[in-house]
Design an enzyme around this catalytic site. Sequence first.
Site, short mmCIF file in Angstrom:
data_model
loop_
_atom_site.label_atom_id
_atom_site.label_comp_id
_atom_site.label_asym_id
_atom_site.label_seq_id
_atom_site.Cartn_x
_atom_site.Cartn_y
_atom_site.Cartn_z
N PRO A 1 -2.62 -1.99 2.25
CA PRO A 1 -3.55 -2.69 0.93
C PRO A 1 -3.42 -2.03 -0.06
CG PRO A 1 -5.05 -1.53 2.62
CD PRO A 1 -3.68 -1.40 3.09
N CYS A 2 -2.32 -2.28 -1.06
CA CYS A 2 -2.40 -1.45 -2.28
C CYS A 2 -3.12 -2.44 -3.36
CB CYS A 2 -0.92 -1.54 -2.53
SG CYS A 2 0.18 -3.07 -2.52
N HIS A 3 -3.52 -3.69 -2.83
CA HIS A 3 -4.26 -4.74 -3.73
C HIS A 3 -5.62 -3.98 -3.90
CE1 HIS A 3 -5.19 -6.22 0.23
NE2 HIS A 3 -6.38 -6.48 -0.22
#
Length: 165
Positions: A126-128
């Site tokens: 989850p780089c978001h």
Amino acid sequence: MITYEIYPTRFGEVGIAAGEEGLVALEFHRERPLPIEADWQRRSSPLTDRAARQLQEYFSGERRDFDLPLAPRGTEFQRRVWDALLRIPYGETRSYRQQAEALGNLKAIRAVARANGANRIAVVIPCHRVIGSDGSLTGYAGGLDMKARLLSLEGARFVQQAELL
């Protein structure tokens, strides 16, 4: 061998690629197509289908955590950054500074940002969930609108760009 398929979702088409070790890529197809290599074959597999199902469950609010084997391709540093991303809980965010601190190297903020940008397994890694120190949305390969949609889906707090003006 790597197999891949393009799946329709309510958030747009998603390309998913997997090999024997696990998922190697999951990308919002329109914004960032899969990095297809010569030996990849376009066909679904049990793992790409499973990833697509779990992604649909996430998009519909039924899933918070993914249960998929991952095989991201990157340097040792990038894999450390991506492992740290996996520890950010659903609905929470971290700044690039906090992420660098978690890795024990505050001077690595820019390197952490570059490693986040090199993540080819969107949403699952989850780089978001990484935002600017001021709470603003910063770069995302799927586009800032998509980053806002994902964070809103999770109920995470962030500052819209217009609020910063």
